[in-house]
Motif scaffolding. Structure first.
Motif, short mmCIF file in Angstrom:
data_model
loop_
_atom_site.label_atom_id
_atom_site.label_comp_id
_atom_site.label_asym_id
_atom_site.label_seq_id
_atom_site.Cartn_x
_atom_site.Cartn_y
_atom_site.Cartn_z
N ALA A 1 -60.76 -17.64 -25.43
CA ALA A 1 -60.58 -19.09 -25.49
C ALA A 1 -60.46 -19.53 -26.94
CB ALA A 1 -61.77 -19.78 -24.82
N GLY A 2 -59.53 -20.45 -27.21
CA GLY A 2 -59.33 -20.95 -28.56
C GLY A 2 -58.55 -20.01 -29.46
N GLN A 3 -57.87 -19.03 -28.88
CA GLN A 3 -57.13 -18.04 -29.66
C GLN A 3 -55.63 -18.16 -29.37
OE1 GLN A 3 -57.56 -14.04 -28.19
NE2 GLN A 3 -57.03 -13.10 -30.14
N LEU A 4 -54.82 -18.07 -30.42
CA LEU A 4 -53.37 -17.96 -30.26
C LEU A 4 -52.95 -16.55 -30.65
CD1 LEU A 4 -50.53 -20.38 -31.20
CD2 LEU A 4 -50.44 -18.04 -32.04
N VAL A 5 -52.16 -15.92 -29.78
CA VAL A 5 -51.60 -14.61 -30.10
C VAL A 5 -50.08 -14.69 -29.97
CG1 VAL A 5 -53.64 -13.31 -29.39
CG2 VAL A 5 -51.85 -13.78 -27.72
N PHE A 6 -49.41 -14.02 -30.90
CA PHE A 6 -47.96 -13.91 -30.84
C PHE A 6 -47.60 -12.49 -30.43
CE2 PHE A 6 -43.95 -12.59 -32.88
CZ PHE A 6 -43.09 -13.38 -32.13
N VAL A 7 -46.77 -12.38 -29.39
CA VAL A 7 -46.38 -11.07 -28.87
C VAL A 7 -44.87 -10.94 -28.94
CG1 VAL A 7 -46.58 -9.45 -26.95
CG2 VAL A 7 -48.33 -11.21 -27.27
N PRO A 8 -44.36 -10.06 -29.80
CA PRO A 8 -42.92 -9.80 -29.80
C PRO A 8 -42.48 -9.25 -28.45
CG PRO A 8 -43.95 -8.90 -31.78
CD PRO A 8 -45.06 -9.29 -30.85
N THR A 9 -41.29 -9.62 -28.02
CA THR A 9 -40.81 -9.21 -26.71
C THR A 9 -40.81 -7.70 -26.54
OG1 THR A 9 -39.39 -11.17 -26.75
CG2 THR A 9 -38.94 -9.53 -25.03
N GLY A 10 -40.48 -6.98 -27.60
CA GLY A 10 -40.45 -5.53 -27.52
C GLY A 10 -41.79 -4.92 -27.16
N GLN A 11 -42.88 -5.60 -27.50
CA GLN A 11 -44.21 -5.11 -27.11
C GLN A 11 -44.47 -5.31 -25.62
OE1 GLN A 11 -47.51 -6.41 -29.51
NE2 GLN A 11 -46.47 -5.99 -31.43
N LEU A 12 -43.85 -6.35 -25.04
CA LEU A 12 -44.00 -6.58 -23.61
C LEU A 12 -43.21 -5.55 -22.82
CD1 LEU A 12 -43.72 -10.47 -23.52
CD2 LEU A 12 -45.79 -9.11 -23.17
N HIS A 13 -41.98 -5.27 -23.27
CA HIS A 13 -41.17 -4.23 -22.63
C HIS A 13 -39.94 -3.96 -23.48
CE1 HIS A 13 -38.81 -2.00 -19.66
NE2 HIS A 13 -39.95 -1.78 -19.04
N ALA A 14 -39.75 -2.70 -23.84
CA ALA A 14 -38.61 -2.34 -24.69
C ALA A 14 -37.28 -2.61 -24.00
CB ALA A 14 -38.72 -0.87 -25.10
N GLY A 15 -37.22 -2.39 -22.68
CA GLY A 15 -35.98 -2.62 -21.95
C GLY A 15 -35.59 -4.09 -21.92
N LEU A 16 -36.58 -4.97 -21.87
CA LEU A 16 -36.30 -6.41 -21.90
C LEU A 16 -35.77 -6.80 -23.27
CD1 LEU A 16 -36.35 -9.16 -20.57
CD2 LEU A 16 -38.79 -9.33 -21.14
N GLN A 17 -36.35 -6.27 -24.32
CA GLN A 17 -35.85 -6.52 -25.66
C GLN A 17 -34.40 -6.04 -25.79
OE1 GLN A 17 -37.22 -7.93 -28.50
NE2 GLN A 17 -35.29 -7.56 -29.55
N ALA A 18 -34.09 -4.88 -25.22
CA ALA A 18 -32.73 -4.35 -25.29
C ALA A 18 -31.75 -5.24 -24.53
CB ALA A 18 -32.70 -2.93 -24.73
N LEU A 19 -32.17 -5.79 -23.41
CA LEU A 19 -31.30 -6.70 -22.65
C LEU A 19 -31.00 -7.95 -23.45
CD1 LEU A 19 -29.83 -7.57 -20.08
CD2 LEU A 19 -32.03 -8.36 -19.18
N LEU A 20 -32.01 -8.52 -24.09
CA LEU A 20 -31.77 -9.71 -24.92
C LEU A 20 -30.85 -9.39 -26.09
CD1 LEU A 20 -35.39 -11.17 -25.05
CD2 LEU A 20 -33.52 -11.89 -23.57
N ALA A 21 -30.95 -8.17 -26.62
CA ALA A 21 -30.15 -7.79 -27.79
C ALA A 21 -28.68 -7.67 -27.47
CB ALA A 21 -30.67 -6.47 -28.36
N VAL A 22 -28.31 -7.61 -26.20
CA VAL A 22 -26.89 -7.56 -25.83
C VAL A 22 -26.16 -8.79 -26.38
CG1 VAL A 22 -25.25 -7.57 -23.88
CG2 VAL A 22 -27.30 -6.11 -23.82
N ARG A 23 -26.88 -9.89 -26.50
CA ARG A 23 -26.27 -11.12 -27.02
C ARG A 23 -25.69 -10.91 -28.41
NH1 ARG A 23 -28.97 -17.17 -27.08
NH2 ARG A 23 -27.20 -18.25 -28.02
N ARG A 24 -26.32 -10.08 -29.20
CA ARG A 24 -25.82 -9.83 -30.56
C ARG A 24 -24.49 -9.09 -30.56
NH1 ARG A 24 -29.47 -10.77 -34.64
NH2 ARG A 24 -31.63 -11.22 -34.01
#
Length: 302
Positions: free
Chosen positions: A145-168
């Motif tokens: 409680a009372g904490q903010l965490v930042f999570v890069p998408t690649g830490q959640l799932h590498a495949g999801l990060q790769a899908l988003l990178a198709v935009r580039r």
């Protein structure tokens, strides 16, 4: 395994394409995230869905596959708000970090997740880094409680990060960009603050939240970020077990006063954010109202 049979259904153009069932969409997205689709077929999938558009059933299936594969953050018993941050700042400062930190000051556990999808925009990650917030460690610790965490998408799932990178590569958003604004990356209940840029996305996101029984807040975000425009309150809708609740109408009429906003650069935004958090500047009224709505929604599901 192959997605060819699915491409035959969704790749017939806007008027000729047929929608997939929720189960079919989950199977397709599962193959994409697991890296089982060759680049040519992946590009075809992204282009076909971009032209056809996702149905709520398809998006629900994509979410089923994604949430089953995410490296989720443990949050059992902690009121949690999720802020997907994928658009960043172009003309206005990105105030998603400020929204998250205001909520944390009120005792909420806040998860900001995202990745830069365009090099020309200032991201929440840039502002949080200027504020001294490093990305969450791996594996993530239980949320507090009372904490903010930042999570890069690649830490959640590498495949999801790769899908988003198709935009580039192709220069166009794909289903992954819509999906990340709808998903819950936590092991327990959380309020997902979803945002859209165009009215048609408001309709499709609302239908998906309803179909999946989501606990969410939905608004037209500032340049696509999940934060109320500091100049004018947008319409705010809540979803409680998928049931829609109208919270605030959009502010109408001319503006009588403009807030004193910083330049969109990360350092200027970080300095201004600190001043607001320290009470040296006023919280923009639309953001203050958004904070109160989020707190009430979290209390509603406590």
């Amino acid at each position: 395994m192959s997605i060819r049979q699915y491409l035959k259904e969704i790749g017939r153009g806007k008027d000729g394409a047929r929608a997939l069932s929720r189960a079919q969409a989950a199977d397709l997205m599962g193959q994409v995230l697991d890296g089982q689709v060759d680049p040519l077929a992946l590009g075809a999938f992204c282009a076909a869905m971009r032209i056809k558009g996702e149905t709520p059933e398809e998006m629900a299936g994509f979410l089923d596959a994604t949430e089953a594969r995410l490296h989720k953050l443990p949050n059992a018993g902690v009121p949690t708000a999720v802020l997907p941050s994928y658009n960043g700042a172009r003309k206005l400062p990105v105030l998603t970090p400020l929204l998250g930190l205001l909520l944390a000051q009120r005792g909420v556990a806040v998860v900001v997740h995202g990745t830069a999808t365009e090099d020309t925009r200032v991201s929440s990650a840039d502002v949080l880094a200027a504020l001294g917030h490093a990305p969450a460690p791996q594996p993530p610790a239980p949320l507090q409680a009372g904490q903010l965490v930042f999570v890069p998408t690649g830490q959640l799932h590498a495949g999801l990060q790769a899908l988003l990178a198709v935009r580039r590569v192709v220069g166009l958003r794909n289903s992954g960009h819509a999906m990340v604004k709808l998903m819950n990356p936590c092991t327990g209940p959380a309020l997902v603050v979803g945002s859209y840029t165009h009215p048609e996305y408001a309709t499709s996101m609302a239908a998906t939240f309803a179909l999946t029984g989501a606990h969410a807040l939905l608004l037209r975000g500032t340049e696509g970020e999940p934060v109320a425009d500091p100049r004018r309150l947008p319409r705010l809708q809540a979803f409680r077990g998928g049931q829609i609740q109208e919270l605030r109408p959009a502010q109408e009429g001319p503006l009588t006063q403009l807030p004193d906003l910083p330049a969109p650069e990360a350092s200027a935004t970080a300095t201004w954010t600190r001043e607001v958090l320290d009470g040296r500047r006023e919280v923009p009224p639309p953001m203050a109202q958004q904070v109160e709505c989020i707190l009430r929604e979290l209390d509603h599901h406590a």
